[in-house]
Design a protein around this motif. Structure first.
Motif, PDB file in Angstrom:
ATOM      1  N   LEU A 178     -81.274 -31.730 -35.157  1.00 26.18           N
ATOM      2  CA  LEU A 178     -81.483 -30.544 -35.321  1.00 26.18           C
ATOM      3  C   LEU A 178     -82.112 -29.371 -34.680  1.00 26.18           C
ATOM      4  CD1 LEU A 178     -81.411 -31.746 -39.627  1.00 26.18           C
ATOM      5  CD2 LEU A 178     -79.940 -30.355 -38.042  1.00 26.18           C
ATOM      6  N   ALA A 179     -82.636 -29.141 -33.921  1.00 26.34           N
ATOM      7  CA  ALA A 179     -83.366 -28.691 -32.083  1.00 26.34           C
ATOM      8  C   ALA A 179     -82.901 -27.357 -32.905  1.00 26.34           C
ATOM      9  CB  ALA A 179     -83.164 -28.620 -31.278  1.00 26.34           C
ATOM     10  N   ALA A 180     -82.848 -25.998 -33.382  1.00 26.58           N
ATOM     11  CA  ALA A 180     -82.621 -24.661 -33.868  1.00 26.58           C
ATOM     12  C   ALA A 180     -84.172 -24.609 -34.759  1.00 26.58           C
ATOM     13  CB  ALA A 180     -81.831 -24.355 -34.758  1.00 26.58           C
ATOM     14  N   ALA A 181     -84.544 -23.714 -34.091  1.00 28.61           N
ATOM     15  CA  ALA A 181     -86.399 -22.855 -34.855  1.00 28.61           C
ATOM     16  C   ALA A 181     -85.451 -22.414 -35.504  1.00 28.61           C
ATOM     17  CB  ALA A 181     -86.676 -22.535 -33.808  1.00 28.61           C
ATOM     18  N   VAL A 182     -85.707 -22.891 -36.930  1.00 26.61           N
ATOM     19  CA  VAL A 182     -85.344 -22.079 -38.126  1.00 26.61           C
ATOM     20  C   VAL A 182     -86.371 -21.136 -38.441  1.00 26.61           C
ATOM     21  CG1 VAL A 182     -83.811 -22.471 -40.556  1.00 26.61           C
ATOM     22  CG2 VAL A 182     -83.515 -23.987 -38.027  1.00 26.61           C
ATOM     23  N   SER A 183     -86.947 -19.780 -39.329  1.00 30.09           N
ATOM     24  CA  SER A 183     -87.558 -19.832 -39.655  1.00 30.09           C
ATOM     25  C   SER A 183     -87.954 -20.184 -41.449  1.00 30.09           C
ATOM     26  CB  SER A 183     -86.849 -18.049 -40.640  1.00 30.09           C
ATOM     27  OG  SER A 183     -87.606 -17.692 -40.992  1.00 30.09           O
ATOM     28  N   ASP A 184     -89.183 -20.706 -41.595  1.00 26.40           N
ATOM     29  CA  ASP A 184     -89.862 -20.953 -42.668  1.00 26.40           C
ATOM     30  C   ASP A 184     -89.842 -19.598 -43.726  1.00 26.40           C
ATOM     31  OD1 ASP A 184     -90.014 -23.764 -42.074  1.00 26.40           O
ATOM     32  OD2 ASP A 184     -92.559 -23.418 -40.951  1.00 26.40           O
ATOM     33  N   PHE A 185     -89.652 -18.623 -43.307  1.00 25.33           N
ATOM     34  CA  PHE A 185     -89.792 -17.808 -44.203  1.00 25.33           C
ATOM     35  C   PHE A 185     -88.732 -16.753 -43.897  1.00 25.33           C
ATOM     36  CE2 PHE A 185     -93.967 -18.428 -42.011  1.00 25.33           C
ATOM     37  CZ  PHE A 185     -95.294 -19.029 -42.218  1.00 25.33           C
ATOM     38  N   TYR A 186     -88.366 -15.955 -45.146  1.00 19.93           N
ATOM     39  CA  TYR A 186     -87.351 -14.985 -45.240  1.00 19.93           C
ATOM     40  C   TYR A 186     -88.370 -13.730 -46.592  1.00 19.93           C
ATOM     41  CZ  TYR A 186     -85.813 -16.572 -49.757  1.00 19.93           C
ATOM     42  OH  TYR A 186     -85.276 -16.774 -51.256  1.00 19.93           O
ATOM     43  N   ILE A 187     -87.238 -13.208 -46.106  1.00 18.44           N
ATOM     44  CA  ILE A 187     -87.085 -12.225 -47.122  1.00 18.44           C
ATOM     45  C   ILE A 187     -86.389 -12.016 -48.103  1.00 18.44           C
ATOM     46  CG2 ILE A 187     -87.953  -9.023 -48.023  1.00 18.44           C
ATOM     47  CD1 ILE A 187     -88.500  -8.836 -45.188  1.00 18.44           C
ATOM     48  N   PRO A 188     -85.960 -11.876 -49.915  1.00 15.91           N
ATOM     49  CA  PRO A 188     -84.867 -12.124 -50.426  1.00 15.91           C
ATOM     50  C   PRO A 188     -84.114 -10.666 -50.204  1.00 15.91           C
ATOM     51  CG  PRO A 188     -86.761 -12.668 -51.383  1.00 15.91           C
ATOM     52  CD  PRO A 188     -87.231 -12.160 -50.424  1.00 15.91           C
ATOM     53  N   LYS A 189     -82.786 -11.078 -50.744  1.00 22.29           N
ATOM     54  CA  LYS A 189     -81.852 -10.186 -50.199  1.00 22.29           C
ATOM     55  C   LYS A 189     -82.502  -8.862 -50.742  1.00 22.29           C
ATOM     56  CE  LYS A 189     -76.962 -10.098 -51.228  1.00 22.29           C
ATOM     57  NZ  LYS A 189     -76.235  -9.088 -52.254  1.00 22.29           N
ATOM     58  N   ASP A 190     -82.402  -9.210 -52.057  1.00 24.55           N
ATOM     59  CA  ASP A 190     -82.774  -7.889 -53.408  1.00 24.55           C
ATOM     60  C   ASP A 190     -84.311  -7.071 -52.745  1.00 24.55           C
ATOM     61  OD1 ASP A 190     -83.931  -9.983 -54.492  1.00 24.55           O
ATOM     62  OD2 ASP A 190     -84.668  -8.822 -55.978  1.00 24.55           O
ATOM     63  N   LYS A 191     -84.919  -7.705 -52.045  1.00 27.41           N
ATOM     64  CA  LYS A 191     -86.390  -7.095 -51.105  1.00 27.41           C
ATOM     65  C   LYS A 191     -86.404  -6.142 -49.694  1.00 27.41           C
ATOM     66  CE  LYS A 191     -89.132  -9.062 -54.730  1.00 27.41           C
ATOM     67  NZ  LYS A 191     -88.438  -9.655 -55.228  1.00 27.41           N
TER      68      LYS A 191
END
Ligand code: PAZ
Length: 317
Positions: A178-191
């Motif tokens: 799992l070498a991808a750099a995956v975001s630890d943060f996101y914005i929920p869809k409804d926001k």
């Protein structure tokens, strides 16, 4: 910052539009290689985005060119693995990574004689192009590599879970890298606003939420028998090993490849529950264009063989 469970994340975020097509490709690929008793590695590569608008003009990105993942995929193929290359769209890919930018066009000559146009490889480029082209053709002729791509963090998670569902049947013959750099943060869809944010409405205030830790269900529920390798990227040396060890303690997977942003292409530390091993390229090796991924993959292949050999024989299906 708030966080949701992984179940909630999948309930709220709908699958990408091409999801069913990708799921069929993954299923066919895994079933075919499973039939022959092949080993399969899922290599994830590149960074995920977090869109700030549904009709996305702007997004938050995670740093990664896809160098690690695309090079590693080639070394796994060399070791006889079938490879699912799950990558960020337009990031580096195996084989073509050697000829990024103008490199490929610079290797070609063109002659226009009347209606006939001939394109040839320059004599001094044949030695560079031929070995890569041969490996590329061999991998494709053998159906040994499947490419699937993502852009957003939500697309990444949908693909990751689908790949795991297909890999589960292989038991200990599957590797997750799992070498991808995956975001630890996101914005929920409804926001997330539908349309492009307008500067006339003033400076936007954006609250990021914590992404659920997918490694927990992945290790415990989705592919419990697989050899799972995660990656840890830090910029502060003091945090690197403690955080890699903390991840192993928490998720109980097999290895964390720890690297610093500044030195990632010539130094990594393979951290396992039992030991840690540093791989460092010499100045000469870096100069000669040696890929550190050759050594990383070599060691993982060796440890995976022990893991697969030690696993109990599969129950008849
Ligand atoms: O893709 P790249 O070669 O530029 O970088 C590779 C990497 C640093 C993204 C990878 O080695 C890694 O550490 N991935 C995990 C990143 C993270 O901690 O989210």
């Amino acid at each position: 910052m708030t966080s949701s469970s992984w179940e909630e994340f999948f309930a709220v975020h709908l699958p990408p539009t091409d999801f069913e097509d990708n799921r069929s490709l993954l299923k066919e690929f895994c079933e075919r290689h499973d039939q022959y008793g092949n080993k399969i590695v899922l290599v994830t590569s590149g960074g995920t985005t977090v869109p700030l608008e549904h009709n996305t003009v702007r997004f938050v990105d995670n740093f990664s060119a896809g160098t690690r993942g695309s090079a590693s995929a080639e070394y796994f193929l060399e070791q006889g693995y079938a490879v699912i290359f799950m990558h960020r769209q337009k990031s580096l890919e195996p084989f073509t990574r050697h000829f990024s930018g103008q490199k490929l066009l610079d290797m070609l000559d063109i002659q226009e004689r009347g209606p006939n146009t001939t394109i040839t490889v320059k004599p001094d480029s044949v030695d560079v192009l031929a070995p890569v082209l041969l490996r590329y053709k061999a991998a494709h002729a053998a159906g040994a590599i499947l490419y699937v791509s993502f852009t957003t963090v939500s697309e990444y998670f949908w693909l990751l879970r689908a790949a795991c569902e297909c890999l589960a049947n292989l038991g200990p013959r599957a590797v997750l890298y799992l070498a991808a750099a995956v975001s630890d943060f996101y914005i929920p869809k409804d926001k997330v606003p539908t349309h492009k944010m307008q500067s006339g409405s003033g400076a936007p205030v954006i609250q990021l939420h914590l992404v659920p830790k997918m490694l927990a269900p992945l290790v415990n529920l989705w592919v419990p028998e697989a050899y799972v390798v995660s990656f840890k990227l830090e910029t502060d040396e003091n945090l690197l090993i403690p955080k890699a060890r903390a991840a192993l303690d928490k998720y109980k997977h097999k290895m964390v490849v720890a690297n610093l942003l500044q030195t990632r292409h010539h130094r990594v530390i393979l951290v396992s529950p039992e030991a840690s091993q540093e791989i460092v390229l010499t100045r000469e090796e870096v100069h000669a264009g040696v890929d550190i991924e050759s050594a990383i993959v070599g060691e993982i292949v060796r440890l995976h063989a022990h893991h697969a050999d030690a696993a109990p024989a599969p129950a008849p299906r």
